[in-house]
Design an enzyme around this catalytic site. Structure first.
Site, PDB file in Angstrom:
ATOM      1  N   GLU B  47       1.125  -0.962   0.310  1.00 56.73           N
ATOM      2  CA  GLU B  47       0.151   0.365   0.186  1.00 56.73           C
ATOM      3  C   GLU B  47       0.858   1.137   0.313  1.00 56.73           C
ATOM      4  OE1 GLU B  47      -3.142  -0.262   3.155  1.00 56.73           O
ATOM      5  OE2 GLU B  47      -2.812  -2.212   2.686  1.00 56.73           O
ATOM      6  N   ASP B  58      -5.069   9.663  10.133  1.00 58.45           N
ATOM      7  CA  ASP B  58      -3.578   9.754  10.523  1.00 58.45           C
ATOM      8  C   ASP B  58      -3.128   9.699  11.935  1.00 58.45           C
ATOM      9  OD1 ASP B  58      -3.152   7.380   8.731  1.00 58.45           O
ATOM     10  OD2 ASP B  58      -3.616   9.392   7.289  1.00 58.45           O
TER      11      ASP B  58
END
Lengths: 399, 267
Positions: B47, B58
């Site tokens: 990824e 995040d």
């Protein structure tokens, strides 16, 4: 200048879109929370008991209705239209932000949420949220950029005094944008028990609609008050726009009326200087903080730093409804610079004995441009969204 | 057959390991070499993160690597170049992962056609839930880029089924409600079992990969016990952050990767 009048304004649609703007651009974890909020808000907005409790608090605790003051010396100074000021600076806590904080905390309590989070730029929304939380005895955490904590120290102290925890945010530009990122991260993590009180008409649906509706009382009162005094609607409405909550609050009830509506953005050092927060003037549509709207971002789609002397306008985005009203030309969006705003602070202070917030001063600064084009038969209403005590340190540096 | 589907076909008897790194971190010129090294040391899927200035899903680790990558001057065009370069030596499935704003700014049509041409297999957009993803579905379909959706512990059965229906390649189980980042193993394990059971009942068409909070081999094995594989991002980036730019930083990182997949180092 032509004014397009729509008689059927019904934005947003059921998916939270104002034309092409708005939506729910959030991680999957927040979708159930937004859906729950949407249902709870819908239920509350149809519940007369909720409405009564909200209005009772705005009256008894916030001090509404706020006055609509005729600014006679300011009117004489310009020699054009009559200028009226909607005095949101007289609200408890010193700005309009408390209308929304009260609305959302009532909703949070109805939903059984016991932990409140908020983001703040100038600190006015943080103070409003801390105030509402103190009033209801609920835990309150406010995220604030470290740069803003310096610029608006007084508000940090006020929040702490009322028992809120102010968490400094050191990422990115250390301002409102980054405080919002951090508040969203907190919400994603504590989604079960936490209610996020967003302070402007930004964020994912239903926030832009809900926050607008909690502030529309500004415009509803204005309309009634001006009808009582003058027996008619204003010709011009002016408000400053960062995220855009005070502006949409006063604009929205006039959307279907034949009124020229003007939103003033923060031009910073100038809209062409690269040091600006004039999102509609200089921005391009994109997605930030959960909704599609105009944004300041570079070729790679990285968000650019906004600049404004006013912490409350120092934001690279704008509420999606303003983006829509801009595209449809229903509202005329303009920008004034830091320097013009500072001049307006002095002018209003000397002529009317009102020290406006730096945010609010941006709206006043536009009078220089607008007033020479008006006649004494016309009426201008300006939303005096907040008072300037919090900005005294910044202002005194330029005196 | 798409490279992602092929991996799940071939690795039925082991846990598929997908590794996330931010493109351009720690250096633009290292990304291709890192991908190839990850593959040699047990990675089954890559990824590749397209950094964004405001990564609101995040935690601090990926915020850090994203900021570094942006400072390093990484661009979307540059990331397509990295994928094309990797494709000269590898058929490992590559999934781009990034927020919607840079993709929109690049232009949706241009983005998907360039991605396909570079050899990208899939796309994950953490701030584009099912409701908004209709804007990219047709482009993805036309250019045969597989869309992977995320489900969280608070996702309803109904939405899980919809995610299964809309996903191709696999469905990404976010093990905890929260942002990305390595966590204490017990914190993840407590709540994850019931969530995984519910996911398995609802996700019938696609393989299931679990991610968020996995930091070592033991975490990975226990959390992915009932699913097809696991995803590691923040812990890998932490390892890079601690090792770079020591003389043998890359060996240290590859050792960590090997350990993550097999439970023992590569030497």
């Amino acid at each position: 200048m032509s004014v397009i009048t729509t008689n059927t304004y019904s934005e947003p649609n059921h998916k939270g879109y104002f034309g092409a703007y708005g939506g729910k651009f959030v991680p999957e974890t927040l979708i159930p929370a937004l859906n729950e909020l949407e249902c709870a808000y819908k239920e509350a907005s149809e519940d007369p008991e909720f409405e009564n409790e909200y209005l009772r608090l705005l009256h008894e605790y916030v001090g509404r209705p706020t006055e609509l003051s005729f600014a006679d010396r300011l009117t004489n100074y310009y020699g054009g239209a009559k200028i009226y000021l909607k005095r949101e600076d007289l609200c408890h806590t010193g700005a309009h932000k408390i209308n929304n904080a009260i609305g959302q905390i009532l909703l949070a309590l109805k939903m059984g949420k016991k932990r409140i989070i908020a983001e703040t730029g100038a600190g006015q929304h943080g103070v409003a949220t801390a105030t509402a939380c103190a009033k209801f005895g609920v835990e309150c955490i406010v995220y604030m950029g470290e740069e803003d904590m310096v610029r608006q120290k007084l508000n940090v102290d006020r929040m702490r005094l009322m028992g809120a925890e102010v968490r400094g945010v050191s990422s990115g530009s250390k301002t409102l944008k980054d405080a919002t990122n951090e508040a969203i991260r907190d919400w994603v993590t504590n989604v079960d028990d936490t209610f996020y009180i967003i302070g402007s008409v930004v964020g994912p649906h239903p926030y832009p609609m809900m926050v607008r509706n909690f502030h529309r009382i500004i415009g509803d009162e204005t309309k009634r008050q001006l009808m009582d005094i003058e027996g008619r609607l204003p010709d011009y409405l002016i408000a400053c726009v960062g995220g855009g909550s005070n502006a949409i609050g006063i604009f929205y009830p006039f959307i279907n009326d034949n009124v020229h509506i003007i939103g003033i953005e923060a031009g910073g050092l100038g809209v062409e200087s690269g040091q600006t927060a004039a999102t509609l003037t200089k921005g391009i549509p994109g997605v930030l903080h959960g909704s599609m709207s105009y944004l300041l971002h570079d070729q790679e789609g990285q968000i650019e730093l906004a600049h404004s002397i006013s912490a409350g306008l120092d934001y690279p985005g704008i509420g999606p409804e303003h983006a829509y009203l801009h595209d449809t030309k229903r509202v005329d969006y303009r920008a004034v610079t830091d320097a013009q705003a500072l001049e307006a602070v002095s002018l209003l202070s000397r002529l009317e004995g009102i020290i406006p917030a730096l945010e609010t001063a941006h709206a006043f600064a536009w009078l220089d441009e607008l007033m020479p084009k008006t006649t004494s038969e016309e009426i201008v209403v300006l939303n005096c969204s907040g008072r300037g005590d919090k900005d005294m340190e910044t202002i005194s540096r330029y005196l | 057959m798409n490279r992602i589907n092929k991996v799940f076909e071939q690795k039925k008897d082991e846990k598929v390991m997908s590794l996330f790194i931010t493109a351009g971190y720690p250096d633009i010129n290292e990304t291709v070499d890192l991908i190839l090294g990850f593959e040699r040391n047990g990675a089954d899927i890559i990824e590749l993160g397209m950094p964004f200035s405001d990564p609101l899903a995040d935690g601090p680790t990926i915020q850090y690597s994203s900021n570094m990558a942006i400072s390093n001057g990484v661009t979307i065009q540059g990331i397509f170049g990295m994928v094309a370069e990797t494709r000269k030596n590898s058929e490992i499935p590559i999934i781009l992962m990034g927020y919607i704003n840079p993709i929109l700014r690049f232009g949706l049509g241009e983005f998907f056609s360039s991605a396909a041409k570079a050899g990208v297999d899939g796309l994950i957009v953490p701030d584009l839930p099912l409701d908004e993803a209709t804007m990219i579905e047709e482009f993805a379909h036309t250019h045969e880029i597989q869309l992977i959706y995320l489900i969280a512990p608070n996702t309803s059965d109904e939405r899980m089924q919809l995610s299964d229906d809309k996903s191709n390649g696999f469905v990404y189980c976010v093990s905890v409600t929260g942002v990305t980042g390595a966590r204490d193993g017990s914190e993840v394990q407590q709540s994850v079992d019931t969530f995984i059971q519910r996911s398995k009942a609802n996700i019938t068409k696609n393989p299931l990969m679990v991610g968020f909070g996995i930091k070592n081999y033991n975490d990975a094995q226990s959390i992915s016990k009932e699913v097809d594989g696991f995803i590691v991002g923040s812990a890998l980036i932490e390892t890079i952050k601690n090792a770079y730019p020591n003389e043998h930083w890359k060996e240290e990182v590859f050792n960590f990767v090997h350990q993550l997949k097999f439970g023992y180092p590569n030497q």
